[in-house]
Design an enzyme around this catalytic site. Structure first.
Site, mmCIF file in Angstrom:
data_model
loop_
_atom_site.group_PDB
_atom_site.id
_atom_site.type_symbol
_atom_site.label_atom_id
_atom_site.label_comp_id
_atom_site.label_asym_id
_atom_site.label_seq_id
_atom_site.Cartn_x
_atom_site.Cartn_y
_atom_site.Cartn_z
ATOM 1 N N ILE A 82 1.411 3.495 2.350
ATOM 2 C CA ILE A 82 2.379 3.307 3.513
ATOM 3 C C ILE A 82 3.253 2.245 3.276
ATOM 4 O O ILE A 82 4.493 2.280 3.594
ATOM 5 C CB ILE A 82 1.657 3.389 4.863
ATOM 6 C CG1 ILE A 82 0.805 4.487 5.205
ATOM 7 C CG2 ILE A 82 2.599 3.394 5.976
ATOM 8 C CD1 ILE A 82 -0.331 4.517 6.168
ATOM 9 N N GLY A 83 2.731 1.164 3.233
ATOM 10 C CA GLY A 83 3.496 0.021 3.130
ATOM 11 C C GLY A 83 4.673 -0.188 2.597
ATOM 12 O O GLY A 83 5.767 -0.723 2.817
ATOM 13 N N HIS B 245 -5.442 8.955 18.548
ATOM 14 C CA HIS B 245 -5.136 9.571 17.236
ATOM 15 C C HIS B 245 -6.392 9.825 16.242
ATOM 16 O O HIS B 245 -6.559 9.076 15.317
ATOM 17 C CB HIS B 245 -4.127 8.424 16.453
ATOM 18 C CG HIS B 245 -3.706 8.745 15.012
ATOM 19 N ND1 HIS B 245 -2.955 10.004 14.788
ATOM 20 C CD2 HIS B 245 -4.308 8.279 13.887
ATOM 21 C CE1 HIS B 245 -2.756 10.054 13.466
ATOM 22 N NE2 HIS B 245 -3.497 9.178 13.083
ATOM 23 N N SER C 102 -3.144 1.007 10.975
ATOM 24 C CA SER C 102 -4.382 0.840 10.705
ATOM 25 C C SER C 102 -5.352 1.880 11.242
ATOM 26 O O SER C 102 -5.584 1.515 12.398
ATOM 27 C CB SER C 102 -4.920 -0.397 10.353
ATOM 28 O OG SER C 102 -3.997 -1.268 9.767
ATOM 29 N N ARG D 281 4.583 15.866 13.438
ATOM 30 C CA ARG D 281 3.749 17.071 13.133
ATOM 31 C C ARG D 281 4.086 18.267 13.817
ATOM 32 O O ARG D 281 4.182 19.285 13.534
ATOM 33 C CB ARG D 281 2.157 16.718 12.813
ATOM 34 C CG ARG D 281 1.959 15.839 11.370
ATOM 35 C CD ARG D 281 0.495 15.832 11.497
ATOM 36 N NE ARG D 281 0.356 15.066 9.985
ATOM 37 C CZ ARG D 281 -0.755 14.341 9.860
ATOM 38 N NH1 ARG D 281 -1.254 13.592 10.931
ATOM 39 N NH2 ARG D 281 -0.700 13.617 8.791
ATOM 40 N N ASP E 133 1.751 12.052 14.751
ATOM 41 C CA ASP E 133 1.150 13.402 15.614
ATOM 42 C C ASP E 133 2.533 14.078 16.101
ATOM 43 O O ASP E 133 2.458 15.317 16.296
ATOM 44 C CB ASP E 133 0.378 13.025 16.622
ATOM 45 C CG ASP E 133 -0.887 12.177 16.012
ATOM 46 O OD1 ASP E 133 -1.102 12.641 14.763
ATOM 47 O OD2 ASP E 133 -1.340 11.115 16.506
ATOM 48 N N GLY F 81 0.774 -1.290 -0.112
ATOM 49 C CA GLY F 81 -0.165 -0.033 -0.027
ATOM 50 C C GLY F 81 0.828 1.331 -0.048
ATOM 51 O O GLY F 81 2.037 1.285 -0.146
ATOM 52 N N ASP G 160 0.500 -8.858 1.882
ATOM 53 C CA ASP G 160 -0.341 -7.979 1.681
ATOM 54 C C ASP G 160 -1.320 -8.911 0.600
ATOM 55 O O ASP G 160 -1.109 -9.959 0.151
ATOM 56 C CB ASP G 160 0.111 -6.887 0.577
ATOM 57 C CG ASP G 160 -1.093 -5.669 0.424
ATOM 58 O OD1 ASP G 160 -2.007 -5.856 0.264
ATOM 59 O OD2 ASP G 160 -0.565 -4.724 0.938
HETATM 60 N N1 LIG Z 1 -1.812 5.926 12.467
HETATM 61 C C1 LIG Z 1 -1.465 6.749 11.728
HETATM 62 O O1 LIG Z 1 -0.864 7.821 12.035
HETATM 63 C C2 LIG Z 1 -1.830 6.769 10.159
HETATM 64 C C3 LIG Z 1 -2.582 5.669 9.797
HETATM 65 N N2 LIG Z 1 -3.080 5.568 8.473
HETATM 66 C C4 LIG Z 1 -3.865 4.480 8.296
HETATM 67 O O2 LIG Z 1 -3.146 3.376 7.672
HETATM 68 C C5 LIG Z 1 -3.967 2.544 6.755
HETATM 69 C C6 LIG Z 1 -3.113 2.271 5.433
HETATM 70 O O3 LIG Z 1 -3.162 3.510 4.714
HETATM 71 P P1 LIG Z 1 -2.578 3.705 3.163
HETATM 72 O O4 LIG Z 1 -1.132 2.737 3.116
HETATM 73 O O5 LIG Z 1 -2.647 4.922 2.581
HETATM 74 O O6 LIG Z 1 -3.594 2.569 2.259
HETATM 75 P P2 LIG Z 1 -3.570 1.863 0.950
HETATM 76 O O7 LIG Z 1 -4.898 1.435 0.662
HETATM 77 O O8 LIG Z 1 -2.729 2.447 0.111
HETATM 78 O O9 LIG Z 1 -2.773 0.522 1.575
HETATM 79 C C7 LIG Z 1 -3.325 -0.426 2.219
HETATM 80 C C8 LIG Z 1 -3.019 -1.595 1.810
HETATM 81 O O10 LIG Z 1 -3.409 -2.783 3.027
HETATM 82 C C9 LIG Z 1 -3.566 -3.825 2.112
HETATM 83 N N3 LIG Z 1 -4.666 -4.781 2.689
HETATM 84 C C10 LIG Z 1 -5.981 -4.742 2.933
HETATM 85 N N4 LIG Z 1 -6.618 -5.577 3.342
HETATM 86 C C11 LIG Z 1 -5.313 -6.670 3.940
HETATM 87 C C12 LIG Z 1 -5.367 -7.864 4.750
HETATM 88 N N5 LIG Z 1 -6.380 -8.307 5.101
HETATM 89 N N6 LIG Z 1 -4.035 -8.033 4.773
HETATM 90 C C13 LIG Z 1 -3.027 -7.579 4.330
HETATM 91 N N7 LIG Z 1 -2.973 -6.306 3.612
HETATM 92 C C14 LIG Z 1 -4.200 -6.139 3.529
HETATM 93 C C15 LIG Z 1 -4.316 -3.496 0.718
HETATM 94 O O11 LIG Z 1 -4.188 -4.323 -0.489
HETATM 95 C C16 LIG Z 1 -3.186 -2.277 0.440
HETATM 96 O O12 LIG Z 1 -2.089 -2.719 -0.291
HETATM 97 C C17 LIG Z 1 -5.336 3.187 6.612
HETATM 98 O O13 LIG Z 1 -6.324 2.715 7.452
HETATM 99 C C18 LIG Z 1 -5.036 4.721 6.941
HETATM 100 O O14 LIG Z 1 -6.157 5.352 7.603
HETATM 101 C C19 LIG Z 1 -2.569 6.552 7.524
HETATM 102 C C20 LIG Z 1 -1.784 7.618 7.924
HETATM 103 C C21 LIG Z 1 -1.335 7.847 9.246
HETATM 104 O O1 LIG Z 2 -5.733 11.237 8.358
HETATM 105 C C1 LIG Z 2 -5.653 10.347 7.989
HETATM 106 O O2 LIG Z 2 -6.981 9.599 7.891
HETATM 107 C C2 LIG Z 2 -4.480 9.372 8.050
HETATM 108 C C3 LIG Z 2 -4.052 9.765 9.412
HETATM 109 O O3 LIG Z 2 -4.246 9.229 10.381
HETATM 110 C C4 LIG Z 2 -3.156 10.827 9.734
HETATM 111 O O4 LIG Z 2 -2.689 11.364 8.521
HETATM 112 O O5 LIG Z 2 -2.798 11.210 10.811
#
Ligand SMILES: NC(=O)C1=CN([C@@H]2O[C@H](COP(=O)(O)OP(=O)(O)OC[C@H]3O[C@@H](n4cnc5c(N)ncnc54)[C@H](O)[C@@H]3O)[C@@H](O)[C@H]2O)C=CC1
Ligand SMILES: O=C([O-])CC(=O)C(=O)O
Length: 331
Positions: free
Chosen positions: A13-14, A179, A119, A154, A151, A11, A34
């Site tokens: 982030i991944g 968060h 997540s 930032r 956080d 993904g 993934d």
């Molecule tokens: N904790 C934090 O501060 C932050 C959290 N996030 C969260 O991180 C998560 C991922 O964001 P992105 O990478 O942008 O999304 P993305 O959609 O680009 O990537 C997510 C990946 O997870 C995979 N996936 C889905 N179900 C799965 C499973 N059962 N097993 C393994 N892989 C699986 C997808 O195929 C995809 O490659 C989101 O929930 C987002 O809200 C994002 C930014 C900051």
């Molecule tokens: O805003 C979002 O959905 C992703 C996230 O958690 C962040 O950027 O802090």
């Protein structure tokens, strides 16, 4: 020998997170899991001349179990991201099941792993993970972390901009709570080095840290949320955990943990009424070795922020716990 796993490795982030982990000399094996594209990401990263041996896994033939088997540290950015107009809680219906399913596998094949959950909604996905691990009899609160480092990253960046501090990497600021929106509580009064801005600017800084995620969601305009800054933050936290596992002392970073399972957490639990809360954590060879209490000496404004945080966070935690105990096992 240290085996690290990224679940959700293909993904937004991944991929950059896996790249950063591949550069970390503390990791000897890097397994990328993934539901799509992980084999390609693994093949690509495997050509980089660093020690970690990279392998990719997809779900068929128990790929999840094989990827996570006997892992030391598992970072989870699996799940859907926000689009404009959505809250993190709007991701719950899909991501809760994804996280539950991954934790069920981990409980079976890597019960001693350090688990770092990215997540969203983190305020609920971490309680889900704890409940699943408890039900399987393998919960160790000192090894379960909600990653809230973005956080802090930032807050450091925005303070440096606002105060004209050129050495942003010397800034230290605790950001506590949860968060999402008002559950994020930056404690600017505890910033090191200390800084001062007028009340209006301070309120704007607090708001920007609380809603920094929205800024990125809006700018990406439907193409997702923060990925690159999150990969940086996720790596920063994972590397600290790995360095502490390796015996380095004095490493502290806030993380969202189950307070009653971490030494020092009980008094913070009593003060906030929240089972799960992000506070500065002293990391060691046993994981979260001590929760440091950041609640003494809060300013009146910070007390008000804390009240709004705990009121909202309690509901998010409960939602996760209820889901974990009512949803059937995931496939
Ligand atoms: N904790 C934090 O501060 C932050 C959290 N996030 C969260 O991180 C998560 C991922 O964001 P992105 O990478 O942008 O999304 P993305 O959609 O680009 O990537 C997510 C990946 O997870 C995979 N996936 C889905 N179900 C799965 C499973 N059962 N097993 C393994 N892989 C699986 C997808 O195929 C995809 O490659 C989101 O929930 C987002 O809200 C994002 C930014 C900051
Ligand atoms: O805003 C979002 O959905 C992703 C996230 O958690 C962040 O950027 O802090």
């Amino acid at each position: 020998m240290v085996k690290a796993v990224v679940a959700g490795a293909a993904g937004g982030i991944g991929q950059p997170l896996s790249l950063l982990l591949k550069t970390c000399p503390l990791i000897t094996e890097l397994a990328l899991y993934d539901v799509v594209n992980s084999l390609g990401v693994a093949a690509d990263l495997s050509h980089i001349s660093t020690p970690a041996k990279v392998t990719g896994y997809l779900p068929p033939d128990d790929g999840g179990k094989k990827a996570m088997k006997d892992a030391d540290i598992i970072v989870i950015p699996a799940g859907i991201p926000r689009k404009p107009g959505m809250t993190r809680d709007d991701l719950f219906n899909i991501n809760a099941g994804i996280v539950k399913g991954l934790i069920e596998i981990i409980a079976e094949v890597a019960p001693k792993a350090y688990i770092l959950i990215i997540s969203n909604p983190v305020n609920s996905t971490v309680p889900i993970a704890a409940e699943v691990l408890k039900a399987k009899g393998v919960f160790n609160a000192q090894r379960l972390f909600g990653v809230t480092t973005l956080d802090i990253v930032r807050a450091e960046t925005f303070i440096a901009e606002a105060s004209g501090n050129k050495s942003v990497q010397s800034i230290n600021i605790p950001v506590i709570g949860g968060h999402s929106g008002e559950t994020i509580v930056p404690l600017f009064s505890q910033a090191k080095p200390s800084f001062s801005v007028d009340d209006e600017k301070l309120a704007a800084l607090v708001n920007r840290v609380q809603f920094g995620g929205d800024e990125v969601v809006k700018a990406k305009d439907g193409a997702g949320s923060a990925t690159l800054s999150m990969a940086y933050a996720g790596f920063r936290f994972a590397e600290k955990v790995l360095r502490a596992m390796n015996g380095e002392k004095g490493i502290v970073e806030p993380s969202f943990v189950y307070l009653q399972g971490v030494p020092g957490g009980e008094e913070i639990y009593k003060a906030t009424g929240c089972d799960f809360f992000s506070v500065p954590i002293e990391l060691g060879t046993n994981g979260a070795e001590k929760a440091l209490n950041p609640l003494t000496n809060l300013t009146d404004k910070e007390q008000t922020l804390l009240k709004a945080c705990t009121e909202a966070l309690g509901g998010h935690i409960k939602k996760g716990v209820t889901f974990a105990n009512s949803a059937p096992p995931q496939k």
